[in-house]
Design an enzyme around this catalytic site. Structure first.
Site: not given
Length: 664
Positions: A446, A498
């Site tokens: 991330s 995602d």
């Protein structure tokens, strides 16, 4: 849509948003009215007790008041059900009904006070059933009044009362004039201040310094720019996301273009290369997940983690000089040890220090892969969120790249912080002194993946054999020239749909336009969309139940803005009709396109299932390219596919499957 105008100001609620809350209150009021009516009928001749006269008048007045409220709610719900999201014409009488309903709160408040006084009077000696009924009535009245006040606070728009002006049609907008320029500046400044106050309120629990104040202003400006050109209320956005999800599910069942089906060559060389990278990615994802410390370990081991960490809290701790930042009870470091399987002597440096633009990381020796691993933590705090949201672009010039590259500002500053620690503090020199033959590998998930990618770019000249694995990095990270440059040494791993990997300002602008288009041209009322959407998300079903004005139009026509869409993007409510230099629908993008770093491995489920409790999931992986992630996909898994445990599970599944194939 547009926002309801009441008391001379705009509110963050539409005229079609009263169906569901109104129906719920109507049900409560009907049950309440029936109960009071039965109570009054049964005890009609039994009001001779002390205080009974007042009780008789109270119950009779309450029956009449509840009947009036029920009538007003019926009218409110009925009118709110009319029309569509972009056609509020049939609901033009709703403000008058709403005024009537709000006026009824005054006698209800008075009746609640009278009931409370009567109940608290010790001289009242009426039947206990009646007293309990009045107590229940008083409690219900105050609960409804309190929830109404909370609702008003929630839908209050601080910008709803700002004064702007309209120019007559056919008159050019003279933005050079002092009056219009000053007015435009005032409107924009007010909006920015409102967003800045909201951000400060959300971050009230953290210590704020100059970096925070600069970040607050930058993020507030970004939010003001993004939300200033549409008149959408939150329920409109929810309806748009529901419709987009169903539209995407319908499109997924259609035949796909060849490049969408297969994004890599089927040659055995490419397949072998992919298998090797997947095995490496599965190994290094452990380090990226371990960087989260005890929150990740407890999340993945909810029943045993605390017991194991408590048992190890006083053992296997390196010297204090190797750790910076706070790690109470050794929980962070103990979790890292258990997740990675390393020994405490394998760690060169561990930093738990966390501020805006300064994120935790650790440096460790990986003897299995003969690598010095720099693992950067992802988003886990308010400071990290502020770093994520500092999405302005800044230049990053490299000699190997002919064109100047643009990068994400907040993530670049975080990478600069770690770069200074690694080089200036001699951390990497210390690591290579211990293991000079090892290679350098930088990993992160991330925010950590984005930071690791930019850090790898900065260190590439000094360490030519460097490798980087970025797991679920943010989509708006590097310009095209930098993204192409990193394909030789960075591997990005994306799972499914995602959201973060598709998150960039151009993609957000595209999502906004898609929401406006599909919402503005849907032929169904909003309450039907929301109810049907909830049913679809939970139980599944046919996504093709909402015909729109888009149906039956050819592709060329779909590229043109429709009347309702143009209206919602340009002719906004008075509060948001600030002057802009260019039309919104046809203007060039305000933000440059930024892309994912390096070569991209896209991991997807072989067959998507709507069963929430299904645990037997098979994955497939393929090489992909940045164009596949140029649009945000709406799905219940858009958040879960980003979670580090899901990424690790998918990579382990693929790695084990490859290992079993080799053994066969």
């Amino acid at each position: 849509m547009p926002g309801l105008v009441l008391f001379g100001r705009r509110w963050a609620i539409g005229s079609d948003d009263f169906v569901l809350p109104g129906a719920f209150e109507l049900f409560v009021r009907l049950v309440w009215w029936i109960g009071i009516f039965v109570l009054y009928t049964v005890h009609k001749g039994q009001f001779n007790c002390p205080g009974g006269g007042l009780l008789h008048s109270y119950l009779l007045g309450l029956i009449i008041l509840l009947a009036s409220i029920i009538c007003a709610l019926c009218a409110l719900v009925y009118v709110s059900m009319q029309g569509t999201i972009s056609n509020p014409g049939p609901r033009k009488s709703l403000p008058k009904i709403l005024y009537t309903r709000l006026l009824l709160y005054f006698p209800e408040f008075i009746w609640a006070v009278v009931g409370a006084v009567w109940v608290s009077d010790n001289s009242v000696q009426c039947e206990k059933t009646v007293i309990n009924g009045v107590i229940g009535t008083v409690i219900a009245s105050w609960i409804i009044i309190i929830f109404t006040i909370i609702g008003v606070v929630i839908v209050f728009d601080p910008l709803g009362g700002k004064k702007t002006f309209y120019l007559p049609e056919g008159v050019s907008r003279n933005l050079e004039s002092s009056h219009s320029g000053q007015l435009l500046y005032n409107v924009k400044s007010s909006a920015t201040r409102v967003w800045e106050k909201r951000i400060r309120l959300l971050c009230c629990c953290i210590v704020q310094d100059d970096d925070h104040r600069v970040a607050f202003t930058s993020i507030a400006e970004l939010f003001r720019t993004y939300f200033s050109d549409t008149d959408l209320v939150p329920s409109d956005i929810a309806a748009g996301l529901i419709l987009l999800h169903q539209e995407q599910d319908k499109m997924e069942s259609c035949p796909k273009e060849p490049e969408e089906v297969l994004c890599h060559s089927p040659s055995s060389l490419v397949t072998d290369d992919l298998d090797v990278e997947l095995e490496n990615a599965a190994h290094y994802m452990l380090f990226a997940a371990a960087a989260y410390g005890w929150p990740y370990y407890v999340y993945t081991n909810p029943y045993t983690a605390l017991c194991k960490l408590n048992g190890d809290c006083c053992r296997n701790r390196p010297t204090d000089s190797e750790i910076t930042g706070s790690d109470r009870h050794n929980f962070h470091f103990g979790s890292i040890l258990k997740i990675t399987g390393l020994q405490y002597r394998d760690f060169i440096h561990i930093s738990f220090h966390n501020k805006i633009y300064e994120i935790p990381f650790f440096v460790a020796l990986d003897h299995k892969k003969e690598a010095i691993v720099v693992a950067v933590r992802g988003t886990l705090s308010f400071e990290d969120i502020l770093t994520d949201l500092s999405a302005d672009c800044e230049d990053l010039t490299l000699e190997e790249v002919l064109e100047n590259g643009f990068v994400h500002k907040g993530i670049t500053q975080a990478a600069n912080y770690i770069y200074r620690k690694l080089i200036n503090d001699g951390i990497l020199n210390q690591a290579f002194t211990i293991a000079p033959e090892y290679k350098l590998v930088i990993v992160g998930h991330s925010l950590g993946g984005g930071t690791a990618s930019i850090l790898a770019i900065m260190l590439r000249n000094s360490f030519p054999t460097l490798r980087c694995f970025a797991f679920s990095p943010p989509g708006g990270l590097l310009s095209k020239s930098l993204a192409d440059y990193t394909k030789n040494f960075i591997i990005s791993v994306i799972v499914g749909k995602d959201l973060v990997a598709r998150l960039s300002m151009p993609n957000m602008e595209d999502l906004k336009r898609r929401i406006v288009r599909i919402v503005a041209n849907c032929n169904r009322p909003k309450y039907q969309i929301l109810l049907r959407g909830c049913w679809y998300e939970v139980f599944g079903g046919d996504p093709d139940d909402f015909p729109t004005e888009l149906d039956g139009r050819n592709q060329d026509a779909l590229t043109q803005p429709l009347l309702a869409e143009e209206s919602l993007m340009v002719h906004r409510s008075p509060s948001y009709n600030a002057l802009e230099e260019e039309p919104h629908l046809n203007s060039p993008p305000q933000y440059p396109h930024l892309y994912l770093p390096g070569k991209i491995i896209h991991v997807v489920e072989e067959c998507s299932s709507k069963k929430l409790c299904s645990s037997d999931i098979k994955y497939t992986a393929r090489w992909s390219n940045e164009t596949v992630f140029s649009s945000i996909l709406i799905s219940p898994k858009m958040i879960t596919d980003h979670m580090p445990d899901v990424v690790l599970k998918a990579l382990n599944s693929l790695s084990q499957e490859h290992g079993s194939c080799l053994s066969c």
